[in-house]
Structures are given as C-alpha cells and as structure tokens.
Design an enzyme around this catalytic site. Structure first.
Site, PDB file in Angstrom:
ATOM      1  NE  ARG A 143       3.262   0.941   5.554  1.00 59.17           N
ATOM      2  CZ  ARG A 143       1.934   0.771   5.477  1.00 59.17           C
ATOM      3  NH1 ARG A 143       1.218   1.481   4.651  1.00 59.17           N
ATOM      4  NH2 ARG A 143       1.342  -0.122   6.240  1.00 59.17           N
ATOM      5  CG  ASP A 178      -0.988   5.548  -0.158  1.00 57.50           C
ATOM      6  OD1 ASP A 178      -0.466   4.691  -0.897  1.00 57.50           O
ATOM      7  OD2 ASP A 178      -1.286   5.336   1.041  1.00 57.50           O
TER       8      ASP A 178
END
Length: 271
Positions: A210, A215
């Site tokens: 990615r 998060d």
C-alpha cells in the site's frame, strides 16, 4: 476537570425555522460550563493561566449575532466547536441554548438544546511500502494537520519493518502519532481514509502492499465495534511494528480491554 460557569447570558439574535424569526429576531439565553484546569490560575492569581469568562461571553454573543441558523441544534453545535477552537485552555464544555416562548402554538415557557463537546486524544498508526514511502507518510500527516478539528501531538520515529500477513512484498516504513480531535471516531476515520485516498491507496489484497496505511489505534479509552471500525484496533497486541513506535510516544497508555500498558504489550510480544 474544574468548571467555569456562565448562566443565562441574554443574546438578541436571528435564529429559527420561520422567516419572521430570522428577520425580526428574538431573545435567547445561553448557559456554558467550561472545563478548564484552574489550578495554576488559583495558585498564582493569574488570569492568563485561566479562561477569561468575560471574553468567552463576548465571543458567544458575537457568534450568535453574526450567524443565522434555522435550528438551535445547529447554533449549539457550531458555537461549541468555535469556542473550543478559539480558547485553547477550554478542554471541553457543556453548552445550552434556550429559546423562550418558542412559536409552537402552545403555552410553552422555553425550549433548549444542551450538548457536551470536548477534545479527545487518539493514536494513529501509519505505514507505507510502495514508491517514496516517506513522502507518502508525510503527505498523509499533512492532511491531518490541515483539518482544523485535529491538533497533532507527538510523532514517533519511522522504523523499517518486514511485511505482515504472509504476502510477499517490499519492507514497510511504520510509525505512530498522537493527536487531539473534536471529531467522533467515525468522522476521524473518514479523514484518515481521505488521506489514504490522496496517496491513491487501493485495497486489492488483504495485508498487501500500500502507498499509505492509517489505522486508528485508540480513541480516549472508548471501546467501539462497528462494521467499519473497531476501537481499540483489534491487532495492536500482535504487531511489533505498531507497539514499538507507539511505545516511543505513549509508553504508559493502557489498553482499555487488555488492561495493560503499551510497554507491557511490547515486552510480552518480544518474549
């Protein structure tokens, strides 16, 4: 947290659903309970260490007069945010806007909306393993810094880590950051996803490569389980690439479910 209370501040303003309310105006009453640490001000007898309730009253009056809202819910929401952004020492507040003799065709004395809003502390993990990893991460952090309802705090070092999840790919740059926010967890998630999308993040392979991964790890001590979001992040205790940088900036943060400090979780993982 200590409280400074302002009660029944009278303000003539133009808010309401009906045209005559916004055109002619009416009297509103505003109560505010400001959450402020007054210890230093009390010990030193120094107004600069506290919040000037006169200035807060003036700002509430100005805000109510210079803006027009159909709903007192909107007036309360927007003014609460404005006060929290304008006066840094206010950590939270209870705000009530009362509307006497609301036009409902019944003998009603007053209607009011009372809300509580405050700054929340959150921790976010970041990572990248595609292209210019450092540039992707810095771009994502820049997006967060540009959101007025977010105040960035400590940011860890970036560490190089091996991929997690068994998918063959390049090594990651990982780290964690601390922030304060007026956003709800779901609203904060939307900002994190906006930052990822700016770097053209694609979710094609689970645990795959990615450009940017952001998060939400902790949000205060809240425990939240929604289809789109779980807080605390359910994988924190399993991930060295999260715990190691998190221990740099919040070593004594206690996991609200596991009841262990970050340093304890990291030590157990290494053992």
């Amino acid at each position: 947290m200590d409280r400074i209370t302002i009660q029944n501040l009278e303000i003539f303003a133009n808010h309401g659903v009906f045209p005559e309310e916004t055109k002619l105006g009416q009297k509103f009453l505003v109560d505010a309970e400001l959450m402020v640490d007054t210890r230093a001000a009390g010990l030193q007898d120094d107004l600069d260490k506290s919040v000037h309730y006169g200035l807060v009253s003036q700002e509430m009056t100005r805000f109510m007069k210079e803006n027009t809202f159909r709903l007192i819910e909107a007036a309360a929401e927007q003014m609460a945010e404005h006060l929290l952004l304008t006066f840094p020492l206010i950590r939270g507040l209870m705000l009530e806007i009362k509307k006497p003799w609301a036009p409902v065709g019944l003998p009603l004395e007053t209607v009011s909306v009372r809300i509580e809003r405050r700054w929340h502390k959150a921790y976010v993990a970041f990572g990248s393993n595609m292209g210019d990893r450092k540039a992707h991460i810095e771009s994502g952090i820049q997006v967060l810094s540009e959101e007025k309802r977010i105040r960035l705090g400590k940011i860890s070092d970036m560490i190089v880590t091996e991929p997690y999840g068994g998918v063959e790919q390049e090594d990651f740059l990982n780290g964690c950051l601390e922030l304060e926010t007026l956003l709800t967890p779901m609203e904060l998630l939307a900002v994190l996803q906006k930052a990822e999308q700016k770097e053209k993040r694609e979710r094609l392979v689970h645990w795959g490569p990615r450009t940017l991964d952001l998060d939400l790890l902790f949000y205060d001590d809240e425990i939240l389980e929604e289809p789109e979001l779980a807080v605390p992040h359910p994988e924190i205790q399993k991930r060295r690439f999260v715990l190691e940088p998190l221990a740099q900036i919040a070593p004594y943060k206690v996991h609200p479910l596991l009841k262990k400090r970050v340093t304890e979780l990291l030590s157990e993982l290494e053992d």
